[in-house]
Scaffold this motif. Structure first.
Motif, PDB file in Angstrom:
ATOM      1  N   LYS A 197       1.762  -1.649  -7.842  1.00  0.00           N
ATOM      2  CA  LYS A 197       0.853  -0.593  -7.405  1.00  0.00           C
ATOM      3  C   LYS A 197       1.411   0.765  -7.814  1.00  0.00           C
ATOM      4  CE  LYS A 197      -0.754  -3.244  -3.415  1.00  0.00           C
ATOM      5  NZ  LYS A 197      -0.905  -3.278  -1.932  1.00  0.00           N
ATOM      6  N   GLU A 275      -1.496  10.173  -4.548  1.00  0.00           N
ATOM      7  CA  GLU A 275      -0.748   9.159  -5.288  1.00  0.00           C
ATOM      8  C   GLU A 275      -0.253   9.791  -6.587  1.00  0.00           C
ATOM      9  OE1 GLU A 275      -2.267   4.809  -4.743  1.00  0.00           O
ATOM     10  OE2 GLU A 275      -4.018   6.083  -5.048  1.00  0.00           O
ATOM     11  N   ARG A 278      -0.415   7.775  -9.793  1.00  0.00           N
ATOM     12  CA  ARG A 278      -1.757   7.551 -10.330  1.00  0.00           C
ATOM     13  C   ARG A 278      -2.173   8.710 -11.222  1.00  0.00           C
ATOM     14  NH1 ARG A 278      -7.403   7.872  -7.050  1.00  0.00           N
ATOM     15  NH2 ARG A 278      -8.793   7.299  -8.755  1.00  0.00           N
TER      16      ARG A 278
END
Length: 399
Positions: A197, A275, A278
């Motif tokens: 992730k 994030e 990301r």
């Protein structure tokens, strides 16, 4: 090596937040690598003939491979402490492998295919294998384990492609690149480990943003190098002086447009993102588009300097006008990533480029290049007017 020793490889709060001198040393290799890619692209355009689409596809594969190596190395040094000896060893190893790839670029789809593939595989597999060994039982080892599995899978078409006949090399290497890029996008999923992730890959915002900024400077420096070499080896006619001056002006404009304002506050945007990894991953592909645009623009100016009064064809037009357009598309995406909006000057500038096509195709190469510079100038002027008298805009990333 104990878990504590493995933890020492990770970045800590008090560790370096700026790029190290060794990382800048690595960038020197990529300055050379980019000149090889540009020269290959110039060769493709000038003598390509019927093979031009195939030659351009081959050059694109080489550029994507080099970018994958650089971007994953930048992410590694943003996640791990670059002052630790094992991470320095990874950097030096990546540097040598990148140099092997760079010297192989001109003949990568001919006699030097195996050396290019071997350099790439040695970096990708070697980096992950070494980090997995260094981290041992530390939880972060699973990240490098995942990358190692995917790199080992893609290594097969890379090496086989380097060994087979050149006609089969492009599809094999294209498959290998698809594996590598898909793995990076989806988080390198592996049975029993799942996928990584975004939150698993912690990054240092200031460091990662600075690495992207530095690579933009590398590409712009390569643009100066290509135009300078092209001009210095030609006759100093008035039209070539104008083409050379236009190339320099375009380089400055690309620098200005990138760093005002999204490029200069990218670190702040990454740090404030919910994030950060990301946003950092998204910025990887955004910068790839801008880098490709800069490289293409550099090639376009090499053609203009060589023959300023030459007549246009679709390929030369794509280089001279398509390069700046691709850069603007990437820059508009970066602006959205940082501020959650896109300045109206970006789509309007692209629209002007499209609407001007019927007129531009009647101009010589220098006229087309000057027209593209005029559009970039308009964007830079609008940026300056928009910021005039207003406080600096702070990031508001939608990520």
């Amino acid at each position: 090596m104990t878990d504590e020793r493995g933890a020492e490889l990770l970045r800590r709060g008090g560790g370096p937040r700026r790029a190290t001198f060794l990382e800048l040393f690595l960038d020197v290799v990529f300055v050379f690598a980019f000149t090889r890619v540009s020269q290959r692209l110039i060769h493709d355009i000038t003598v390509g003939g019927r093979r031009l689409p195939l030659d351009l596809a081959q050059t694109l594969v080489l550029l994507l491979a080099l970018w994958m190596v650089w971007s994953l190395t930048a992410w590694a040094t943003s996640h791990y402490d670059p002052d630790q000896p094992p991470i320095r060893a990874v950097m030096v190893w990546s540097m040598f492998g990148s140099l092997v790839m760079a010297v192989s670029v001109p003949e990568a789809f001919d006699a030097h295919g195996l050396s290019f593939a071997a350099g790439y595989v040695a970096i990708q597999v070697g980096r992950s294998a070494y980090l997995s060994l260094a981290l041992r039982r530390h939880a972060q080892r699973h990240l490098s384990d995942r990358i190692l599995v995917w790199s080992a899978v893609s290594a097969v078409p890379w090496i086989v492609g380097g060994l087979v006949d050149t006609d089969a090399r492009l599809p094999l290497w294209a498959v290998a690149l698809v594996i590598d890029y898909v793995g990076a996008v989806v988080g390198w999923p592996v049975p029993s480990l799942g996928r990584a992730k975004a939150s698993a890959w912690t990054v240092t915002a200031e460091h990662l943003a600075e690495r992207y900024q530095q690579f933009i400077i590398i590409a712009l420096g390569e643009m100066i190098f290509i135009s300078g070499v092209g001009f210095s080896t030609s006759e100093f006619t008035l039209l070539r002086w104008l083409a050379f001056a236009d190339a320099f002006a375009t380089t400055v404009l690309l620098w200005r447009i990138y760093f005002h304002r999204a490029g200069s506050v990218l670190a702040e945007a990454v740090a404030e993102a919910a994030e950060p990894a990301r946003l950092g991953k998204s910025a990887t592909y955004t910068h790839l588009a801008m880098i490709a645009g800069i490289v293409t623009t550099a090639v376009g100016f090499e053609l203009v300097i060589a023959e300023p009064t030459g007549h246009i064809d679709p390929v030369r037009f794509a280089a001279i006008f398509g390069g700046p357009a691709l850069f603007v598309v990437g820059r508009a995406r970066l602006e959205y990533e940082v501020f959650g909006r896109v300045s109206w000057s970006r789509p309007v500038g692209l629209l002007v480029l499209v609407l001007a096509l019927p007129v531009l195709v009647r101009l010589p190469l220098l006229g087309i290049a000057v027209s593209a510079t005029a559009v970039l100038t308009g964007m830079a002027v609008v940026d300056a007017l928009r910021a005039r008298g207003r406080p600096p805009e702070h990031p508001a990333t939608p990520m």
